[in-house]
Design a protein around this motif. Structure first.
Motif, mmCIF file in Angstrom:
data_model
loop_
_atom_site.group_PDB
_atom_site.id
_atom_site.type_symbol
_atom_site.label_atom_id
_atom_site.label_comp_id
_atom_site.label_asym_id
_atom_site.label_seq_id
_atom_site.Cartn_x
_atom_site.Cartn_y
_atom_site.Cartn_z
ATOM 1 N N UNK A 14 0.831 -1.218 0.000
ATOM 2 C CA UNK A 14 0.000 0.000 0.000
ATOM 3 C C UNK A 14 0.860 1.260 0.000
ATOM 4 N N UNK A 15 2.179 1.082 -0.218
ATOM 5 C CA UNK A 15 3.141 2.197 -0.304
ATOM 6 C C UNK A 15 3.393 2.880 1.029
ATOM 7 N N UNK A 16 3.107 2.203 2.139
ATOM 8 C CA UNK A 16 3.510 2.730 3.443
ATOM 9 C C UNK A 16 5.021 2.573 3.576
ATOM 10 N N UNK A 17 5.694 3.649 3.960
ATOM 11 C CA UNK A 17 7.129 3.607 4.215
ATOM 12 C C UNK A 17 7.311 3.535 5.723
ATOM 13 N N UNK A 20 0.838 -7.213 12.427
ATOM 14 C CA UNK A 20 0.140 -7.363 11.159
ATOM 15 C C UNK A 20 -0.253 -6.008 10.577
ATOM 16 N N UNK A 21 0.322 -5.701 9.439
ATOM 17 C CA UNK A 21 -0.117 -4.535 8.666
ATOM 18 C C UNK A 21 -1.317 -4.902 7.821
ATOM 19 N N UNK A 22 -1.277 -6.092 7.256
ATOM 20 C CA UNK A 22 -2.405 -6.581 6.477
ATOM 21 C C UNK A 22 -2.583 -5.846 5.165
ATOM 22 N N UNK A 23 -3.795 -5.878 4.667
ATOM 23 C CA UNK A 23 -4.111 -5.293 3.366
ATOM 24 C C UNK A 23 -5.104 -4.143 3.484
ATOM 25 N N UNK A 24 -5.225 -3.572 4.661
ATOM 26 C CA UNK A 24 -6.133 -2.449 4.846
ATOM 27 C C UNK A 24 -5.684 -1.257 4.007
ATOM 28 N N UNK A 25 -6.653 -0.458 3.565
ATOM 29 C CA UNK A 25 -6.329 0.697 2.746
ATOM 30 C C UNK A 25 -5.448 1.683 3.499
ATOM 31 N N UNK A 26 -5.746 1.897 4.774
ATOM 32 C CA UNK A 26 -4.979 2.821 5.612
ATOM 33 C C UNK A 26 -4.262 2.039 6.704
ATOM 34 N N UNK A 27 -3.029 2.449 7.075
ATOM 35 C CA UNK A 27 -2.329 1.733 8.145
ATOM 36 C C UNK A 27 -2.790 2.140 9.529
ATOM 37 N N UNK A 28 -3.736 3.083 9.628
ATOM 38 C CA UNK A 28 -4.101 3.629 10.931
ATOM 39 C C UNK A 28 -4.559 2.545 11.898
ATOM 40 N N UNK A 29 -5.368 1.598 11.418
ATOM 41 C CA UNK A 29 -5.864 0.542 12.301
ATOM 42 C C UNK A 29 -4.732 -0.344 12.792
ATOM 43 N N UNK A 30 -3.841 -0.725 11.886
ATOM 44 C CA UNK A 30 -2.717 -1.579 12.277
ATOM 45 C C UNK A 30 -1.785 -0.856 13.240
ATOM 46 N N UNK A 31 -1.524 0.416 13.011
ATOM 47 C CA UNK A 31 -0.609 1.169 13.857
ATOM 48 C C UNK A 31 -1.181 1.400 15.248
ATOM 49 N N UNK A 32 -2.483 1.248 15.403
ATOM 50 C CA UNK A 32 -3.100 1.385 16.719
ATOM 51 C C UNK A 32 -3.015 0.084 17.511
ATOM 52 N N UNK A 33 -2.589 -0.992 16.843
ATOM 53 C CA UNK A 33 -2.493 -2.290 17.509
ATOM 54 C C UNK A 33 -1.051 -2.596 17.888
ATOM 55 N N UNK A 34 -0.892 -3.502 18.828
ATOM 56 C CA UNK A 34 0.425 -3.912 19.272
ATOM 57 C C UNK A 34 0.816 -5.247 18.630
ATOM 58 N N UNK A 35 2.117 -5.498 18.625
ATOM 59 C CA UNK A 35 2.585 -6.809 18.197
ATOM 60 C C UNK A 35 2.103 -7.866 19.179
ATOM 61 N N UNK A 36 1.921 -9.083 18.679
ATOM 62 C CA UNK A 36 1.447 -10.190 19.517
ATOM 63 C C UNK A 36 2.406 -11.366 19.367
ATOM 64 N N UNK A 37 2.335 -12.288 20.301
ATOM 65 C CA UNK A 37 3.133 -13.497 20.195
ATOM 66 C C UNK A 37 2.797 -14.249 18.911
ATOM 67 N N UNK A 38 3.812 -14.696 18.217
ATOM 68 C CA UNK A 38 3.579 -15.479 17.003
ATOM 69 C C UNK A 38 2.754 -16.714 17.317
#
Length: 627
Positions: free
Chosen positions: A66-69, A247-265
């Motif tokens: 999604x071109x997020x740097x 998880x960044x996933x395939x969401x149009x905006x990274x805002x949702x992913x950036x509001x979440x924390x990393x989790x145990x694999x």
């Protein structure tokens, strides 16, 4: 007598004496060689004025579909993702404490800014970060908003801890806060630097006389993170610790992913037999296998750890580590050394270092999946981050020399070997950082000098020029990223709790302050040095085109000696003293009268907004007797 043209070999040599190194350079700081000629290195600025918490040891940059740097930073206290100049805290959580354990768990004391929480078996340690939410009723007169925030806790007992707020309580209360309190507990911070010692309980229980400290040294590793991207997502682990996934996933905006924390694999859907500890994780990008180097054996106990074991997950399934006829998950073991120190993905192979050997791990595409081949034995690597690759050639620092791998392992000749390895704090080699600066064909190593607990020095190898040079800079992490155009680094000073991200090669200054740089030649003489020489003037040759100062200048110093063993500040006569002159853009000549059997030339600058490059100086000099 004709002018003496002063052209010196590129690079600095401290493995010879100043006199035997005639024709070269002997001392320097914050200079580089470009096209054979010396110049001041590029400066740096803070990439963002916002500080991050802790000491950053690892940087990772990637661009999503999604071109997020995105830039990941791992510190001893936090994990961040930076984008758009903003740090987003994705530090994994250890646990989230909720009702009924947290119901009305707050107590206050009149006039005190300390708030006490009573939660049975909270599991926190002093220094942990917690995020509190759901507090109501303004306990003790303290605004809810001051408590509903992130805090650092001080643990009193297994059931109580405290936080500090800005507003002092106006009454003494207990059992406050309501029944909707949530306490999100982040994983505990690590150590800022590696610590060694002997202490109670370091050996096996009952392994020695009662009351004696353990005889086995305790090694408390500094907090190091390893990052790699799995498609758009980020996989990471603490060195010799747990593996996490963001998880960044395939969401149009990274805002949702950036509001979440990393989790145990191991918490992902479909997770099977994920190692609960790994020295390093890495993604084999060509075939999409996630690998762990030094990890818990398959089927082993949760406390088991094999420092020479390599395991990998099923292709395209980073959470599935169970070998079977339906998966490509598997494992193999390195045969030499006592532990894996580092793995590095290169163009066609993954290089693996133990503390005594080096291996090539390659994807086979057969039922064996991966195969391993020994490349070299009886070698060393000084630290897990002391290696980098440029132009498909890999360079690293060993315990007492530098190495290069370009199909075969060889010792890398170094003219600064003694200068570097006789001045390292070998108790803090985990801190050593290696990275590239491709714009100038350089390999940088940052290391702690013998009297420092932090990286305060650097050495550079210019692989195009074949030249070495060195200096002093405080850096804890380095990343040369083409995705952002310039190298990025992190700086956390010893006394500071916070650090900053710096962008290099975008200024001529030290983050707005003057940068002191200098370069001094080895001694030179006339003929075989039988006669003294007397200088009269010097014709400069400098380039100041990148300077932003109105009148940029450098200082030229001629440093004469009577004998090779003499000091430069010989005071036998006025004509043998050190002589300085200022040189600017349009300086045609400078008159320098100095007399000596040998001389050294020094170029230095310490002014704001000055960038210089040295060309070919010409010295007006004549023989002046034998005494």
């Amino acid at each position: 007598m004709p002018f003496l043209k002063l052209n010196f070999r590129p690079g600095v040599n401290r493995d010879q004496t100043s006199y035997s190194g005639e024709g070269g350079w002997y001392e320097c700081d914050k200079i580089r060689f470009f096209s054979g000629y010396p110049q001041k290195i590029g400066g740096w600025i803070k990439y963002t004025p916002t500080a991050f918490v802790g000491v950053c040891r690892q940087l990772w940059n990637w661009i999503t579909s999604q071109s997020d740097n995105l830039l990941a930073l791992g510190t001893d206290k936090k994990v961040y993702i930076e984008t758009g100049g903003v740090y987003y805290d994705i530090t994994p959580l250890r646990a989230t404490l909720t009702s009924p354990a947290t119901d009305n768990c707050i107590s206050t004391t009149n006039t005190s800014k300390t708030v006490t929480f009573t939660v049975v078996n909270h599991g926190c340690q002093t220094g942990d970060y917690v995020t509190i939410s759901g507090v109501t009723g303004n306990p003790g007169g303290i605004p809810n908003a001051e408590i509903n925030a992130e805090h650092v806790v001080t643990v009193l007992t297994s059931s109580t801890f405290t936080i500090t707020v800005t507003t002092a309580a106006t009454s003494t209360t207990s059992s406050q806060g309501g029944t909707a309190i949530s306490i999100a507990c982040q994983i505990s911070p690590g150590y800022r630097s590696t610590t060694f010692g002997y202490g109670w309980g370091t050996g096996a229980w009952g392994g020695g006389p009662w009351g004696l400290a353990g005889s086995t040294p305790v090694v408390l590793l500094q907090r190091d993170w390893w990052f790699d991207n799995f498609d758009n997502d980020l996989v990471m682990n603490i060195r010799k610790g747990a593996i996490y996934y963001w998880e960044r996933g395939t969401l149009t905006s990274p805002a949702t992913a950036l509001a979440n924390r990393a989790v145990l694999l191991s918490s992902l859907t479909g997770a099977q037999d994920v190692p609960n500890v790994a020295m390093q994780v890495l993604v084999s990008q060509n075939d999409k296998h996630l690998l762990a180097f030094g990890c818990q054996p398959y089927g082993g106990l949760s406390t088991d750890y094999d420092p020479l074991l390599i395991r990998w997950a099923n292709q395209d399934e980073p959470q599935n580590w169970r070998p079977s006829s339906l998966t490509s998950a598997g494992f193999l073991r390195v045969s030499r050394g006592s532990e894996i120190i580092r793995a590095l993905a290169t163009r066609q192979e993954i290089l693996v270092w133990t503390n005594s050997s080096m291996y090539s791990l390659q994807y086979l595409g057969t039922t064996d999946v991966f195969g391993i081949q020994e490349l070299a034995d009886n070698i060393s690597i000084i630290g897990p981050r002391a290696v980098a690759t440029a132009n498909n050639v890999t360079y690293w620092m060993g315990q007492d020399k530098f190495y290069v791998y370009s199909g075969q392992v060889q010792t890398l000749p170094c003219t600064l070997r003694q200068h570097v390895f006789k001045n390292i704090n070998f108790n803090q080699t985990d801190q050593i950082v290696c990275g590239t600066n491709e714009g100038y064909t350089e390999i940088w190593w940052f290391y702690p000098s013998a009297n420092s607990e932090w990286n305060d020095s650097y050495v550079i190898f210019n692989h195009l020029e074949g030249a070495w040079y060195y200096g002093t800079i405080v850096r804890t992490a380095w990343l040369d990223t083409a995705l952002r155009g310039n190298p990025f680094a992190c700086q956390t000073l010893e006394a500071d709790a916070d650090g900053y991200t710096l962008e290099h090669e975008v200024s001529v200054n030290d983050d707005g302050a003057p940068m002191v740089s200098y370069l001094q030649s080895a001694d030179f003489d006339l003929g075989d040095g039988e006669q003294f020489m007397l200088t009269r003037r010097l014709l400069p040759d400098f380039n100041f085109t990148e300077s932003t100062a109105q009148d940029p200048t450098v200082t030229l110093t001629m440093r004469p000696k009577r004998f090779s063993g003499s000091a430069y500040t010989n005071t036998a006569s006025d004509t043998q003293n050190v002589v300085e002159a200022s040189v600017g853009t349009y300086t045609e000549q400078v008159f320098i009268r100095a007399r000596g059997r040998q001389m050294a030339l020094k170029v230095a600058s310490e002014d704001l907004d000055v960038q210089w490059q040295l060309g070919s100086l010409r010295l007006d000099v004549r023989p002046d007797g034998k005494r």
